[in-house]
Structures are given as structure tokens and as C-alpha cells.
Design a protein around this motif. Structure first.
Motif, PDB file in Angstrom:
ATOM      1  N   MET A  25       0.863  -1.193   0.000  1.00  0.00           N
ATOM      2  CA  MET A  25       0.000   0.000   0.000  1.00  0.00           C
ATOM      3  C   MET A  25       0.885   1.224   0.000  1.00  0.00           C
ATOM      4  O   MET A  25       1.984   1.210   0.562  1.00  0.00           O
ATOM      5  CB  MET A  25      -0.912  -0.008   1.235  1.00  0.00           C
ATOM      6  N   ASP A  26       0.406   2.292  -0.620  1.00  0.00           N
ATOM      7  CA  ASP A  26       1.143   3.563  -0.636  1.00  0.00           C
ATOM      8  C   ASP A  26       1.180   4.188   0.750  1.00  0.00           C
ATOM      9  O   ASP A  26       0.220   4.072   1.521  1.00  0.00           O
ATOM     10  CB  ASP A  26       0.454   4.559  -1.580  1.00  0.00           C
ATOM     11  N   LEU A  27       2.271   4.873   1.030  1.00  0.00           N
ATOM     12  CA  LEU A  27       2.333   5.756   2.188  1.00  0.00           C
ATOM     13  C   LEU A  27       2.031   7.153   1.645  1.00  0.00           C
ATOM     14  O   LEU A  27       2.725   7.635   0.753  1.00  0.00           O
ATOM     15  CB  LEU A  27       3.738   5.757   2.799  1.00  0.00           C
ATOM     16  N   VAL A  28       0.999   7.789   2.153  1.00  0.00           N
ATOM     17  CA  VAL A  28       0.593   9.094   1.645  1.00  0.00           C
ATOM     18  C   VAL A  28       0.820  10.146   2.707  1.00  0.00           C
ATOM     19  O   VAL A  28       0.249  10.057   3.800  1.00  0.00           O
ATOM     20  CB  VAL A  28      -0.893   9.088   1.244  1.00  0.00           C
ATOM     21  N   PRO A  29       1.657  11.147   2.429  1.00  0.00           N
ATOM     22  CA  PRO A  29       1.862  12.194   3.446  1.00  0.00           C
ATOM     23  C   PRO A  29       0.549  12.907   3.710  1.00  0.00           C
ATOM     24  O   PRO A  29      -0.214  13.186   2.793  1.00  0.00           O
ATOM     25  CB  PRO A  29       2.867  13.126   2.788  1.00  0.00           C
ATOM     26  N   GLY A  30       0.278  13.163   4.968  1.00  0.00           N
ATOM     27  CA  GLY A  30      -0.964  13.832   5.322  1.00  0.00           C
ATOM     28  C   GLY A  30      -2.059  12.868   5.738  1.00  0.00           C
ATOM     29  O   GLY A  30      -3.114  13.290   6.180  1.00  0.00           O
ATOM     30  N   GLN A  31      -1.847  11.581   5.589  1.00  0.00           N
ATOM     31  CA  GLN A  31      -2.841  10.619   6.060  1.00  0.00           C
ATOM     32  C   GLN A  31      -2.135   9.323   6.452  1.00  0.00           C
ATOM     33  O   GLN A  31      -0.940   9.169   6.225  1.00  0.00           O
ATOM     34  CB  GLN A  31      -3.890  10.324   4.978  1.00  0.00           C
ATOM     35  N   VAL A  32      -2.876   8.447   7.090  1.00  0.00           N
ATOM     36  CA  VAL A  32      -2.328   7.145   7.485  1.00  0.00           C
ATOM     37  C   VAL A  32      -3.093   6.069   6.728  1.00  0.00           C
ATOM     38  O   VAL A  32      -4.320   5.988   6.813  1.00  0.00           O
ATOM     39  CB  VAL A  32      -2.468   6.916   8.998  1.00  0.00           C
ATOM     40  N   SER A  33      -2.397   5.249   5.963  1.00  0.00           N
ATOM     41  CA  SER A  33      -3.045   4.130   5.265  1.00  0.00           C
ATOM     42  C   SER A  33      -2.656   2.836   5.990  1.00  0.00           C
ATOM     43  O   SER A  33      -1.873   2.858   6.931  1.00  0.00           O
ATOM     44  CB  SER A  33      -2.610   4.099   3.804  1.00  0.00           C
ATOM     45  N   TYR A  34      -3.223   1.722   5.545  1.00  0.00           N
ATOM     46  CA  TYR A  34      -2.933   0.473   6.268  1.00  0.00           C
ATOM     47  C   TYR A  34      -2.990  -0.725   5.345  1.00  0.00           C
ATOM     48  O   TYR A  34      -3.623  -0.706   4.295  1.00  0.00           O
ATOM     49  CB  TYR A  34      -3.918   0.290   7.419  1.00  0.00           C
ATOM     50  N   ILE A  35      -2.319  -1.780   5.780  1.00  0.00           N
ATOM     51  CA  ILE A  35      -2.542  -3.122   5.249  1.00  0.00           C
ATOM     52  C   ILE A  35      -2.458  -4.072   6.442  1.00  0.00           C
ATOM     53  O   ILE A  35      -1.936  -3.703   7.478  1.00  0.00           O
ATOM     54  CB  ILE A  35      -1.483  -3.575   4.212  1.00  0.00           C
ATOM     55  N   TRP A  36      -2.988  -5.260   6.281  1.00  0.00           N
ATOM     56  CA  TRP A  36      -2.780  -6.240   7.358  1.00  0.00           C
ATOM     57  C   TRP A  36      -2.357  -7.559   6.723  1.00  0.00           C
ATOM     58  O   TRP A  36      -2.703  -7.863   5.580  1.00  0.00           O
ATOM     59  CB  TRP A  36      -4.033  -6.398   8.209  1.00  0.00           C
ATOM     60  N   PHE A  37      -1.564  -8.307   7.499  1.00  0.00           N
ATOM     61  CA  PHE A  37      -1.112  -9.608   7.024  1.00  0.00           C
ATOM     62  C   PHE A  37      -0.637 -10.427   8.218  1.00  0.00           C
ATOM     63  O   PHE A  37      -0.385  -9.887   9.298  1.00  0.00           O
ATOM     64  CB  PHE A  37       0.010  -9.462   5.997  1.00  0.00           C
ATOM     65  N   THR A  38      -0.524 -11.728   8.007  1.00  0.00           N
ATOM     66  CA  THR A  38       0.005 -12.625   9.037  1.00  0.00           C
ATOM     67  C   THR A  38       1.200 -13.362   8.446  1.00  0.00           C
ATOM     68  O   THR A  38       1.042 -14.118   7.489  1.00  0.00           O
ATOM     69  CB  THR A  38      -1.056 -13.664   9.453  1.00  0.00           C
TER      70      THR A  38
END
Lengths: 593, 268, 232
Positions: B201-214
Motif C-alpha cells: 500500500m502507498d504511504l501518503v503524506p498527510g494521512q495514514v493508510s494500512y494493510i494487514w497480514f500474518t
């Protein structure tokens, strides 16, 4: 209030096509330089677009040299590499493909194919070319500006596009790029108005919309889409220019630049992406739709068979055009946008595959039970189908949101868009040039040189881009000028990269055969006569070849049939020109239903 | 004849290439094997279509090549055939889309028991932040970024006291535990990509993005930045080391100790 | 992106309606000989069709700016700008300009040359008054500290009014040429088309201005909120 009927230059009643008063140039400058004749403008557009294409081709060699033989060419450092990929991409997509299909083929073919004398706004049409040339000059100027051209990628994403970590970001590069795009869009609007309104207004008597060849439908639909989609790029460019020059925060959030906090707050990089791709996705169809239309005409002419399912072909073009405006965020699946958008855009993206597939079926069904002449244009059309199907199918991987996750920003994407937009439409451009060169010049292009050009280009391009998909599957990212120290890069990857580079250089060099052919055949090509391919469409029925100013001589043509009466049972030849009334070549004026 | 043969060669050659290609995806190290499955389904369907289309073309080019007495068949359209082809295409498309959307729903739905971690990107390195004992990450601000606060932690936030900051790109994770990676950028767009994990996933300045995995197997994996972020983009590398729980805990305790020492240097 | 999608949907409906009257479902291979029933080319003058297409393009541009505005205003650093009072006077000027052109168009149809000349001049003068008023609004705002780069709301104000003003300026060039022609001609007949085109363009820009005004004053936002509440 009484409605006073408007004068002859304004109105044309359907059954009585009034001849338009054309501008008649008298000096060499007004005939060949500042010409208002769409055919001259077409050649001007084509010449400039192909020249820009040659520059972009050389840039691609430089990129491939670095990828195939990393570090060997010291001058291709990170800075230079990113400048090359950016300029290569923007030049090819906008300044070559869009300008060539719409400005080049559109200008030449639309008036001739609909039976008009010229475009409806010739003065504006002339201006459109010079504005396009200005846009090209501004773009090329960035090579000579301090700091060089922008290296932000053709997608120009902020914040990096206007910051110092990117070539041209805090210098002239990005400014010149944005200015050039804005100028291009203004110029294109002038041209696009002509292409659309000429199809709506200047069709000859008997030329209903459903009798138009698919080439016209393709260019018409694409022009309309472009008129509506380019404003999105314009808006993005204006706002980015403001961010760069005036310090506004349209796209710039609170960030640091190389460790130093910037005086910006709250802007949204995603806003740019939405605007850019709202333009960017229709743009790829703006490039594809004219190719679709042209290929239909190439196949039907050289297989002596009507295009199968003409109605579905028209509806599919319109459906693809409309749907292309609601799929844009499939370029943004991993952008950090609202994840729920993924469901919507994956669905619309995969739906658009259906009308596209229908077109493919109809092309190959036109070959079925045809009478296939393997001329050079037909070879290019066949190669288009192979490469377009390949590239279009890999689009289904990327369009399916979750499958896109591992593949996005890898070489899989690079391979996909080159195959579907770089190889397939370029093959159509070549095929179209071999097909229509006789009409433009009165001579045939050399057949042997054409076949050499064809085989090397088709097979070479396939060998370049098909294996590239697998590099992407491995996980190798795009926009990396150096793959050093990456655990998943094995020696075989370097071998494959070197192989691809060598093939690319060979394919690139072979284009010189084509360029030579273009110029050599002007003098030494076999004289073609007016209709060497025995085609039905109007442009082949002009009284003179090359067509003179005004195209048709004293009388405008009258159209009696659709564009695809090939091998009609009962006819005396295997084609019936659109302006021929009966099944046999009777004297003009004798009617037949 | 030659043209038909070459077309057949292209179709067959492509399939053979696919089968013998040494260039294939890296063995998966996360729970996202359903992505791989959907990819395989897509390969089957698209592969079949490609081969069918090209072989059909080759047949037509051979069978209906121009001969002096040949005349093409005149058939403007065949509505029934076109409808059937449309329906079959629709079914094929649905067959790819449906599993894809199901897996996407899983992809965006973070499990309850996922641990938060933060992945912080800047031009051109990776840093990480673990929530520490309270299991919560402190708030941050870009304006707070400074040489001794490189991740811009809000020091007034009580949660910041136990946050573990790891600079310089080596993240460790315990095997088998789901992780929600919160992605934050200091400057420009970046993208957190570990090919073995499949998720990115992109890291976008000004916001927090996420992914999840195990993580599902131990090992050391490269972190690659997958969004052009300037001239240092290809050098923006890191490592993720997936370990057994015991080894991970040992490492974690060590990190906490170091962080404590750094946060309160005067106490030494 | 709601605004641009709404705008494009409206265009799509118009396009679909027009195409449906062009025989898109017909089987062209069955129709031989010149067709009497379907139109080949349109009877409307080409320049009118051209203007119509251009309005679609300009409308797309304005709708995109509004979509960008709507997306940007949701971010926390947005500080709504107080709309300068002079904008209301400017709106009145633009309305006057449109009305003058409407009168001019009628005068051209009826062959009344003096009325035509007065109408065109009045339209030009009030449009110039509008543009001067907009510049005054800019000066007023910058004087009060609402600079371009200090806040996105400010930036949007300048950009939206700027792009609208530039389009009006382009229209003034066309109007100027029409006025010059009016002084050369004695009959109104050859001028009818130019005057009609100017009038259409002016009404379009007035409509766009009203939309921009409703966005800048926040009325558009409130309207959308009310609709949302009513529908949910």
C-alpha cells in the motif's frame, strides 16, 4: 417573432448539400505552411508527431541500456534515468499517439471519409497545429533548461514532482512540462472541435451515421472523449503549477523536504491522482478507439469481407467511450484511497472488458470465410489483434483489485501498458500508413521493405514485452534504474534484461527501414492509381490522387450504401464503392435500389 | 501458410514460456495465498482465451487465404452468435471478478486480534514504531519532526512513553500473529512492498493508510519501495525478519531497553 | 468527483437522446440508395454546433474545478473565505450584460440596427464592469490578508474567479469583433449568427458564475446537505 432563415454558409438542408466556400490559398506559404487544408495540416501533425516519437524511441534505448547493462553507461545515472522515463512516457502517450491518431489521421481521413471538402473550421484547425507545435517546443525546451527536464514519472505525482528530491522539481523542468501540457490541451481543443463538428455537420448526401466507416466512428468517439477528459489534466496542471510557483497547498500536505519542514498544510496528493486518472484512463481509450476503428477497416478491406457485426462494433465503441469515464481509480487501488472504492472500480473495469471482447470477436469473425490477402496492412492488423488481446487480457489481472495488489508498480504493469498501448496501436499506425500512403502520395510503399519492417517489429516487440510480465510477477518494481542488492533478483533476471535490451535496439533500428521506405517511395514507389486496394470507402473514390484542395472536384459525392459492401452476391466486382448506386458499375445517374 | 504457422508459434510459444519460465513469483510468506489462487484462476481463463483467439486466427489465415477463385462470404451480422459470445464473456469476467472481490473484502477487513505497528517512510529510508506495553501508538505530527524526534512523535501524548522506535530499516515480526501495518510518510508518496507478503500500500503524506497480514514462515525478506519517490527510490530498502515467538520477544525486550535509554539519557 | 460525474451524466443523456434519433439500431446493409428518412447532416449552423461542443468542454473544466473544491474543502486546514460584498454588484453587472445581449439578439432578429448596436455596447461595458469588479474584489481580499497561498479556500477563490474571468475575456474579444462588424454593416441579417453565439456564450458564463457563487458562499454545500437529509 419571425425566424429569418440563415444564409447559405450557415445552413444545409438534408437533401441538398450546399457547397461550402473554401479558403483558397495563393502563395506557397499559405498553401504549405500556414495551410487551412486539413490534408496539409494532417501531414504537419504526422511529421511532428513521428519526429517526437523518434526522440522518445531514443530515450527508451537509453533506459534499456541502463536496465540491460547496469552501470556500463556512466552518464545514465539516477537523475538522467528518471528524466528519460518521464519524457519518454509523456511524449509517447500525449504528443505522439494522441496527436498522430487525432491530429494526423483524423485531419486526413475524416473529411475524405464523410465526403466533405475540408473541416468545418479551417482557420481554427490551422491554429491547432501551430499551438501543438508550440507545446512540443516548450516540452523539448526542458531538455535545455537548468536542471533538465522533470523526472517525476509521466504521472507527475505530487508532492515529489515539485520537490528537490526529483529532477526538475524545484527547477524549470516541472514548470515547462505543465506549461507544455496546458498549451497542448488548448491546441487540442481547437482541433477536437473540428473533428467532432465536421462529422456532425459536413457529411455528404446519403452519409448517415450508420454508413460511416468505423475509422470515423473511432476517431469521432475518441475526439469527443478527449474534449471532455483533457480538462481534468488541465485542472491538475494549473493547481500543481500554483503549488510549485505560488506556494499554494492544493496537493501539498504538511511535510518535510529533505528533513526540513515545509510551509504547507493540508493538501491532498490523492486529489491530484483522482484528477490525473480521470483524464488518464479515458486517455488510453482515446489512443485505442481510433486504432480499433482503423483496424476494422484494414481487416475488412484486405479480407474482402464486410466487418462482422457493424452495429455491435458501433455500440461497443460508444459503450467503451462512456464506461471509460468511470473506471479511473483502478490506477489507484494501492494509493491509500478509501478501500471501498476498490469494489466499485474493479467491477466497472471488468465490465468494460465485455464490449472490448466483442470487438475482438468481430475482428476475427471478419477473417472467418473471408478472402484474406496477406498484404502489409493486413499483416499489421493481424499483429494488432494478437498483441491487443495479450495486453488487454493482462489488464484483467490488474483490474481485479486484489490481484493488482502484488502486481501494481511492478514490471507487470510496464509490460501490460506497453503491449496494449505501445505495441498494439503502433502496429495499427504502421498498418494505416502502408494502407493510406498510396492515397496521400499516389505511390505504393515498397512491399519487401514493408514485410521486413513488419516481422522484426511485431516479433521483436512481442519478445520484449511478453517476458517482461514475468519479471513483474517475481516482484521486481518498476521505475528502478538499478536492481542491485535485491535478493529476489537472480542472474537469470539480468540475462533476460540484457536480452530485452538487445531486441529493443534491433527493433528500434529497424524503424529506420520504415523511415527510409517513406522517403524512397515518394520518388520510386510504384504508382498506385486512385484505389489500389479496391476499397469501398469514399476516400478511395476521389477524382484525383493525391486529392486536391477541396477533395472532390466540382461535385460532392452522393452516398448510396454502407461502408462494407465487399463480396456482395450478384455484384460484378468484389467491392461496391459507397458512391456507386447499383450492383454493377452503371453510368452515373442510373438508379438502383 | 508461413503467417499461420508463425501465429501458432506465438500462441504455443507463449504457453511454453509460461510453463518453463524460471521467472515466477517468490514463495509466499504470508496468509494471502488467496491472492495467488485468484491469480492462477485468471491465468487459466486469460490463457485459454489468448490461445483460442490466436489459433482461430491462424486457422482463418490459412483456410481463407486468398485464392483466385475465392469469394468471401457475405454475412453482415449474426445476432445469435454475438449474444452468445457476449454472455460467455460476461460469465468469464464474473468468474474472475467474484473471487477477487471476496478476497478484497478480506484484505480490507482487519482481524480483531491484529497488533498495530507503524511503518514510517521518508526519502529514502524505512523506520518502524511498535506500540510497546500499552499496545497503542502515540499521535504524531509532521511539524514535530526534528533530528531528535525523527518520527515526529507527540511527546505530550502519554502513549508515546513506551513506543519503540526502530530507525534504519530492520523490522522483526513474530510468526503467525496478524499485524496491522499503519503506513505514514514524512514527505512524499512511498509504498511498502515485501514481495513475499503480497500485500502492499502507498504511504501518503498527510494521512495514514494500512494493510494487514500474518507472516506464515520465518526468514529475512527485502522491503522495496514501490512508488516513485525521487532519485533515491531504488535505494530505499529495508528488511523484515520473521522469527519464532521466543526469538522475537528477546529482540523486542532489547529494543525496549534501548529506547528507554535513548528517551532518558540523563538517567544513565 | 460528484460534480463532474453529474455534469457528464447530463451530457450522456443528451448524447444518448440525439444518437437515438440517428438510427443507431438500423441495419445499414439493408438500406441502399439515398435515404430520405434519416438526416445526413444537421440543419443547425456549424458554428452553433461548435459552440455547443465548446460549452461542453468548458463546462467539464468548471465542473472539475468544483469537484476539486469539494474534495479539498473536506481537509482540516480549510478556512472558509468571507465573500466580498462587491461580488453581488458584479453579479448584477453580469446579469445586465446577459440581458443586454438578449436584447441585442432580439434586435438583430427584428432588423433594428440602432437597438442592436446599443445592446452590444451595453453588454460589453457591463462585462468590463464585471471584470473590473472582480479585480477590485481580489485587491480587497489581498488587502485584508487573504493571500493566495495562505489557505486553500483563498487559492480556490482566486483560481475559480480567475478561470471564469479569463473565459469572459475571451468572449469579450469575440464581442468586440462583432461590435466592429455592426458598425460596418447596415443590415442586421449578416450579424444574426454572431450575436446569437455571443448571447449563448454569455448566458452560459452567467450560469457558471451563479454556480460558482453558490459554491463559494456555501449555499451549494448546504443545498446538498439538505438533499442528503431528505433522501436518507
Amino acid at each position: 417573432m419571425v425566424d429569418v432563415p440563415l444564409g447559405p454558409a450557415g445552413a444545409v438542408a438534408p437533401a441538398d448539400v450546399e457547397d461550402v466556400e473554401l479558403y483558397h490559398p495563393h502563395s506557397w506559404v499559405t498553401k504549405y505552411v500556414f495551410s487551412q487544408d486539413a490534408k496539409v495540416i494532417a501531414i504537419q501533425y504526422s511529421f511532428v508527431a513521428l519526429s517526437v516519437g523518434l526522440i522518445a524511441l531514443v530515450l527508451s534505448w537509453l533506459m534499456r541500456l541502463q536496465l540491460g547493462f547496469p552501470g556500463v553507461f556512466a552518464f545514465i545515472d539516477a537523475n538522467a534515468y528518471y528524466q528519460f522515463i518521464t519524457m519518454h512516457g509523456m511524449m509517447m502517450v500525449v504528443y505522439v499517439l494522441t496527436a498522430l491518431f487525432l491530429g494526423g489521421f483524423g485531419n486526413y481521413l475524416i473529411p475524405l471519409m464523410v465526403g466533405a471538402r475540408d473541416m468545418v473550421f479551417p482557420y481554427v484547425n490551422m491554429l491547432s497545429f501551430w499551438v501543438y507545435l508550440l507545446a512540443v517546443l516548450v516540452l523539448v525546451a526542458s531538455f535545455f533548461a537548468p536542471g533538465g527536464p522533470t523526472g517525476a514519472g509521466w504521472t507527475l505525482y505530487p508532492p515529489q514532482a515539485i520537490l528537490s528530491g526529483t529532477p526538475g522539481g524545484q527547477e524549470w523542468g516541472i514548470i515547462l512540462m505543465l506549461a507544455s501540457l496546458m498549451i497542448f490541451i488548448i491546441g487540442f481543443t481547437m482541433g477536437g472541435l473540428n473533428y467532432v463538428v465536421t462529422v456532425l455537420q459536413a457529411r455528404a448526401r446519403g452519409m448517415t451515421l450508420m454508413r460511416m466507416p468505423l475509422t470515423v466512428w473511432g476517431i469521432f468517439t475518441a475526439s469527443f472523449m478527449a474534449l471532455l477528459a483533457f480538462p481534468a489534466l488541465f485542472v491538475g496542471a494549473v493547481m500543481m503549477l500554483f503549488d510549485r510557483v505560488f506556494g499554494t497547498s492544493f496537493f501539498m500536505p504538511a511535510i518535510v523536504e529533505m528533513g526540513q519542514p515545509l510551509d504547507r498544510n493540508g493538501g491532498s496528493p490523492l486529489l491530484f491522482q483522482h484528477l490525473f486518472w480521470f483524464f488518464g484512463h479515458p486517455e488510453v481509450y482515446i489512443v485505442a478507439l481510433p486504432a480499433f476503428g482503423i483496424v476494422s477497416d484494414l481487416i475488412s478491406t484486405h479480407a474482402r469481407r464486410n466487418i462482422f457485426g457493424y452495429r455491435m462494433m458501433v455500440w461497443a465503441l460508444l459503450a467503451i467511450g462512456a464506461l471509460s469515464f468511470v473506471v479511473w481509480a483502478h490506477h489507484m487501488y494501492v494509493s491509500g484511497m478509501n478501500p471501498y472504492f476498490g469494489f466499485f472500480f474493479a467491477t466497472t473495469t471488468l465490465i468494460i472488458a465485455v464490449p472490448t471482447a466483442i470487438k475482438v470477436y468481430n475482428w476475427i469473425l471478419t477473417l472467418w470465410r473471408g478472402n484474406i490477402h496477406l498484404t502489409v496492412p493486413m499483416l499489421f492488423a493481424l499483429a494488432f489483434i494478437v498483441t491487443f488481446v495479450n495486453g488487454g487480457l493482462t489488464g484483467l489481472f490488474l483490474g481485479n483489485v486484489v490481484v493488482d495488489v502484488p502486481l501494481s508498480d511492478t514490471m507487470f504493469v510496464v509490460a501490460h501498458f506497453h503491449m496494449v498501448m505501445g505495441v498494439a496501436p503502433i502496429l495499427v499506425i504502421f498498418g494505416a500508413i502502408y494502407h493510406w500512403y498510396p492515397k496521400v502520395t499516389g505511390r505504393m510503399l515498397d512491399d519487401t521493405l514493408g514485410k521486413i519492417h513488419f516481422w522484426v517489429t511485431f516479433l521483436g516487440a512481442y519478445l520484449i514485452f511478453f517476458p517482461m510480465h514475468y519479471l513483474g510477477l517475481m516482484g521486481i518494481p518498476r521505475r528502478y534504474h538499478d536492481l542491485a542488492d535485491m535478493a529476489l533478483v537472480t542472474p537469470s533476471v539480468h540475462t533476460l534484461n540484457a536480452f530485452i535490451t538487445i531486441v529493443a535496439l534491433i527493433v528500434g533500428a529497424t524503424q529506420l527501414v520504415f523511415v527510409f521506405n517513406l522517403f524512397w517511395s515518394l520518388r520510386h514507389g510504384r504508382p498506385s492509381g486512385g484505389n489500389p486496394w479496391r476499397a469501398t470507402t469514399l476516400e478511395w473514390q476521389t477524382p484525383e490522387t493525391p486529392p486536391p484542395h477541396g477533395n472532390w472536384g466540382k461535385e460532392l459525392p452522393v452516398v448510396y450504401r454502407w461502408a462494407y459492401d465487399y463480396s456482395v452476391p450478384g455484384a460484378d466486382q468484389d467491392f461496391l464503392p459507397q458512391n456507386q448506386p447499383g450492383l454493377t458499375r452503371a453510368a452515373p445517374g442510373s438508379s438502383h435500389g | 501458410m508461413a503467417v499461420a504457422l508463425i501465429l501458432v508459434l506465438v500462441a504455443v510459444g507463449s504457453v511454453v514460456f509460461h510453463l518453463v519460465s524460471p521467472w515466477w513469483w517468490t514463495p509466499i510468506a504470508s496468509n494471502w495465498r488467496y491472492i495467488d489462487s485468484t491469480l492462477i484462476i485468471t491465468f487459466w481463463i486469460t490463457g485459454a482465451v489468448f490461445v483460442a483467439v490466436v489459433l482461430f486466427m491462424a486457422y482463418c489465415v490459412y483456410r481463407f487465404r486468398h485464392q483466385p477463385d475465392r469469394r468471401a462470404h457475405y454475412e453482415p451480422e449474426n445476432k445469435k452468435l454475438e449474444w452468445w459470445l457476449t454472455i460467455i464473456t460476461g460469465v468469464g469476467v464474473a468468474a474472475m471478478l467474484t473471487p477477487g472481490l471476496f478476497v478484497w473484502r478480506q484484505f480490507i477487513t482487519v482481524p480483531e486480534d491484529a497488533t498495530d505497528i507503524e511503518i514510517f517512510g521518508q526519502q529514502w529510508q524505512w523506520s518502524f514504531r511498535l506500540p510497546g506495553a500499552d499496545g497503542q501508538l502515540a499521535t504524531t505530527g509532521a511539524h514535530l519532526i526534528s533530528p531528535d524526534n525523527p518520527l515526529g512523535l507527540n511527546k505530550d501524548d502519554p502513549k508515546s512513553r513506551d513506543d519503540v522506535v526502530i530507525e534504519g530499516g530492520e523490522l522483526r515480526l513474530p510468526i503467525g500473529k496478524p499485524v496491522k501495518a499503519l503506513l505514514r510518510s514524512a514527505d512524499v508518496l512511498h509504498n511498502f512492498y515485501v514481495p513475499e507478503f503480497r500485500a502492499k500500500m502507498d504511504l501518503v503524506p498527510g494521512q495514514v493508510s494500512y494493510i494487514w497480514f500474518t507472516p506464515t514462515r520465518t526468514g529475512t525478506f527485502d522491503i522495496l519501495c514501490a512508488e516513485l519517490c525521487g532519485v533515491g527510490h531504488p535505494q530505499m530498502r529495508g528488511k523484515v525478519i520473521v522469527q519464532e515467538e521466543s526469538e522475537y520477544q528477546a529482540w523486542l525486550q532489547d529494543q525496549i531497553a534501548r529506547n528507554f535509554a535513548r528517551l532518558a539519557p540523563a538517567a544513565n | 468527483m460528484g460534480s463532474i460525474l453529474l455534469f457528464l451524466s447530463i451530457l450522456a443523456v443528451i448524447a444518448a437522446w440525439w444518437l437515438s434519433r440517428q438510427g443507431l439500431a438500423s441495419k445499414p446493409w439493408l438500406e441502399q440508395g439515398t435515404t430520405g428518412t434519416l438526416p445526413e447532416a444537421n440543419t443547425t449552423p456549424s458554428s452553433k454546433v461548435g459552440l455547443g461542443v465548446f460549452l461542453a468542454v468548458a463546462g467539464s473544466l468548471f465542473a472539475l474545478f468544483i469537484s476539486a473544491y469539494a474534495m479539498r474543502m473536506q481537509l482540516p486546514d480549510w478556512r472558509t473565505l468571507p465573500v466580498p460584498g462587491i461580488l453581488w454588484l458584479n453579479t448584477a453587472m453580469l446579469l445586465l450584460s446577459s440581458l443586454a445581449l438578449h436584447g441585442a439578439r432580439n434586435a438583430a432578429r427584428r432588423g433594428e440596427m440602432p437597438a442592436l448596436r446599443i445592446g452590444l455596447l451595453a453588454a460589453g461595458i457591463s462585462a468590463l464592469a464585471f471584470l473590473s469588479g472582480q479585480l477590485l474584489a481580489w485587491r480587497q481580499l489581498t488587502g485584508e490578508g487573504y493571500l493566495l497561498a495562505s489557505n486553500p479556500a483563498n487559492a480556490f477563490f482566486y483560481v475559480l474567479t480567475g478561470v471564469h474571468g479569463l473565459h469572459l475575456l475571451g468572449g469579450l474579444v469575440a464581442l468586440g469583433r462583432t461590435i466592429a462588424k455592426t458598425w460596418r454593416e447596415t443590415a442586421t441579417e449578416p450579424l444574426r449568427l454572431s450575436v446569437e453565439l455571443c448571447a449563448t456564450y454569455w448566458h452560459f458564463l452567467f450560469l457558471v458564475w451563479l454556480v460558482f457563487l453558490s459554491v463559494l458562499t456555501g449555499w451549494a454545500g448546504e443545498f446538498i446537505d439538505i438533499c442528503r437529509q431528505v433522501l436518507t
